[in-house]
Motif scaffolding. Sequence first.
Motif, PDB file in Angstrom:
ATOM      1  N   ARG A  79      17.547 -15.472  -2.503  1.00 21.95           N
ATOM      2  CA  ARG A  79      17.744 -14.343  -3.400  1.00 21.95           C
ATOM      3  C   ARG A  79      18.402 -13.205  -2.614  1.00 21.95           C
ATOM      4  N   LEU A  80      19.309 -12.497  -3.282  1.00 18.32           N
ATOM      5  CA  LEU A  80      19.964 -11.350  -2.651  1.00 18.32           C
ATOM      6  C   LEU A  80      19.007 -10.172  -2.541  1.00 18.32           C
ATOM      7  N   ARG A  81      19.033  -9.518  -1.406  1.00 16.45           N
ATOM      8  CA  ARG A  81      18.204  -8.338  -1.166  1.00 16.45           C
ATOM      9  C   ARG A  81      18.964  -7.053  -1.460  1.00 16.45           C
ATOM     10  N   LYS A  82      20.287  -7.167  -1.709  1.00 18.89           N
ATOM     11  CA  LYS A  82      21.106  -5.973  -1.956  1.00 18.89           C
ATOM     12  C   LYS A  82      22.341  -6.351  -2.756  1.00 18.89           C
ATOM     13  N   LEU A  83      22.988  -5.365  -3.325  1.00 13.27           N
ATOM     14  CA  LEU A  83      24.251  -5.548  -4.028  1.00 13.27           C
ATOM     15  C   LEU A  83      25.320  -5.971  -3.029  1.00 13.27           C
ATOM     16  N   ILE A  84      26.119  -6.967  -3.387  1.00  7.49           N
ATOM     17  CA  ILE A  84      27.214  -7.423  -2.530  1.00  7.49           C
ATOM     18  C   ILE A  84      28.528  -7.057  -3.203  1.00  7.49           C
ATOM     19  N   ARG A  85      29.347  -6.307  -2.481  1.00  4.68           N
ATOM     20  CA  ARG A  85      30.674  -5.916  -2.971  1.00  4.68           C
ATOM     21  C   ARG A  85      31.746  -6.649  -2.165  1.00  4.68           C
ATOM     22  N   ASN A  86      32.912  -6.799  -2.768  1.00  4.56           N
ATOM     23  CA  ASN A  86      34.021  -7.438  -2.062  1.00  4.56           C
ATOM     24  C   ASN A  86      34.460  -6.549  -0.907  1.00  4.56           C
ATOM     25  N   ASP A  87      34.403  -7.103   0.298  1.00  2.00           N
ATOM     26  CA  ASP A  87      34.831  -6.364   1.490  1.00  2.00           C
ATOM     27  C   ASP A  87      36.280  -6.678   1.841  1.00  2.00           C
ATOM     28  N   GLY A  88      36.952  -7.355   0.928  1.00  2.00           N
ATOM     29  CA  GLY A  88      38.337  -7.725   1.169  1.00  2.00           C
ATOM     30  C   GLY A  88      38.506  -9.196   1.489  1.00  2.00           C
ATOM     31  N   THR A  89      37.407  -9.911   1.645  1.00  2.00           N
ATOM     32  CA  THR A  89      37.482 -11.329   1.991  1.00  2.00           C
ATOM     33  C   THR A  89      37.405 -12.234   0.770  1.00  2.00           C
ATOM     34  N   PHE A  90      37.164 -11.671  -0.405  1.00  2.00           N
ATOM     35  CA  PHE A  90      37.091 -12.459  -1.636  1.00  2.00           C
ATOM     36  C   PHE A  90      38.407 -12.297  -2.382  1.00  2.00           C
ATOM     37  N   PRO A  91      39.230 -13.337  -2.453  1.00  2.00           N
ATOM     38  CA  PRO A  91      40.577 -13.214  -3.029  1.00  2.00           C
ATOM     39  C   PRO A  91      40.587 -12.951  -4.536  1.00  2.00           C
ATOM     40  N   GLY A  92      41.591 -12.188  -4.966  1.00  2.00           N
ATOM     41  CA  GLY A  92      41.810 -11.970  -6.387  1.00  2.00           C
ATOM     42  C   GLY A  92      40.949 -10.900  -7.018  1.00  2.00           C
ATOM     43  N   ILE A  93      40.125 -10.246  -6.229  1.00  2.00           N
ATOM     44  CA  ILE A  93      39.253  -9.187  -6.731  1.00  2.00           C
ATOM     45  C   ILE A  93      39.425  -7.962  -5.839  1.00  2.00           C
ATOM     46  N   ASP A  94      39.502  -6.787  -6.458  1.00  2.00           N
ATOM     47  CA  ASP A  94      39.697  -5.548  -5.701  1.00  2.00           C
ATOM     48  C   ASP A  94      38.560  -5.308  -4.711  1.00  2.00           C
ATOM     49  N   VAL A  95      38.901  -4.720  -3.568  1.00  2.00           N
ATOM     50  CA  VAL A  95      37.911  -4.326  -2.574  1.00  2.00           C
ATOM     51  C   VAL A  95      36.947  -3.340  -3.223  1.00  2.00           C
ATOM     52  N   GLY A  96      35.666  -3.526  -2.982  1.00  2.00           N
ATOM     53  CA  GLY A  96      34.640  -2.647  -3.533  1.00  2.00           C
ATOM     54  C   GLY A  96      34.045  -3.126  -4.847  1.00  2.00           C
ATOM     55  N   THR A  97      34.663  -4.114  -5.464  1.00  2.00           N
ATOM     56  CA  THR A  97      34.150  -4.647  -6.734  1.00  2.00           C
ATOM     57  C   THR A  97      32.865  -5.429  -6.471  1.00  2.00           C
ATOM     58  N   PRO A  98      31.808  -5.174  -7.255  1.00  2.00           N
ATOM     59  CA  PRO A  98      30.565  -5.942  -7.079  1.00  2.00           C
ATOM     60  C   PRO A  98      30.791  -7.440  -7.340  1.00  2.00           C
ATOM     61  N   LEU A  99      30.263  -8.266  -6.448  1.00  2.00           N
ATOM     62  CA  LEU A  99      30.351  -9.725  -6.592  1.00  2.00           C
ATOM     63  C   LEU A  99      29.038 -10.316  -7.084  1.00  2.00           C
ATOM     64  N   ALA A 100      27.925  -9.764  -6.617  1.00  2.00           N
ATOM     65  CA  ALA A 100      26.595 -10.227  -7.007  1.00  2.00           C
ATOM     66  C   ALA A 100      25.634  -9.066  -6.788  1.00  2.00           C
ATOM     67  N   LYS A 101      24.565  -9.048  -7.593  1.00  2.00           N
ATOM     68  CA  LYS A 101      23.644  -7.921  -7.518  1.00  2.00           C
ATOM     69  C   LYS A 101      22.306  -8.315  -6.895  1.00  2.00           C
ATOM     70  N   LYS A 102      21.583  -7.304  -6.462  1.00  2.00           N
ATOM     71  CA  LYS A 102      20.250  -7.510  -5.902  1.00  2.00           C
ATOM     72  C   LYS A 102      19.419  -8.328  -6.884  1.00  2.00           C
ATOM     73  N   GLY A 103      18.751  -9.355  -6.380  1.00  2.00           N
ATOM     74  CA  GLY A 103      17.904 -10.200  -7.204  1.00  2.00           C
ATOM     75  C   GLY A 103      18.573 -11.481  -7.675  1.00  2.00           C
ATOM     76  N   ASP A 104      19.911 -11.563  -7.571  1.00  2.00           N
ATOM     77  CA  ASP A 104      20.599 -12.796  -7.964  1.00  2.00           C
ATOM     78  C   ASP A 104      20.137 -13.940  -7.058  1.00  2.00           C
ATOM     79  N   VAL A 105      19.995 -15.128  -7.654  1.00  2.00           N
ATOM     80  CA  VAL A 105      19.499 -16.300  -6.933  1.00  2.00           C
ATOM     81  C   VAL A 105      20.612 -17.330  -6.800  1.00  2.00           C
ATOM     82  N   GLY A 106      20.693 -17.948  -5.619  1.00  2.00           N
ATOM     83  CA  GLY A 106      21.685 -18.982  -5.374  1.00  2.00           C
ATOM     84  C   GLY A 106      21.165 -19.985  -4.367  1.00  2.00           C
TER      85      GLY A 106
END
Length: 88
Positions: free
Chosen positions: A21-48
């Motif tokens: 489970r994520l402990r914090k909000l994850i934003r694109n740091d520039g390593t996720f293609p096709g999405i603007d830097v700073g855009t949220p990718l997954a939120k705190k509590g998401d499970v994977g």
Amino acid sequence: MESDEIEIAEPPVFEMEQKVRLRKLIRNDGTFPGIDVGTPLAKKGDVGYVVGIGTYLQMYYIYAVHFLEKGVVIGCRKKELESVEEAS
């Protein structure tokens, strides 16, 4: 662990296929293609599930986590994750 300690000197904390489970909000740091830097990718509590384990700067483990509900795989550091215990 101090920020300058080499995390990979020890075995990985999480294992392949482990539910996390994520402990914090994850934003694109520039390593996720096709999405603007700073855009949220997954939120705190998401499970994977851990689908890969790599390293970064020969110091840290990066866990590739597949978030099924979002349909994305995101690289996460140990400090961003926690184990989800399965009920028996």
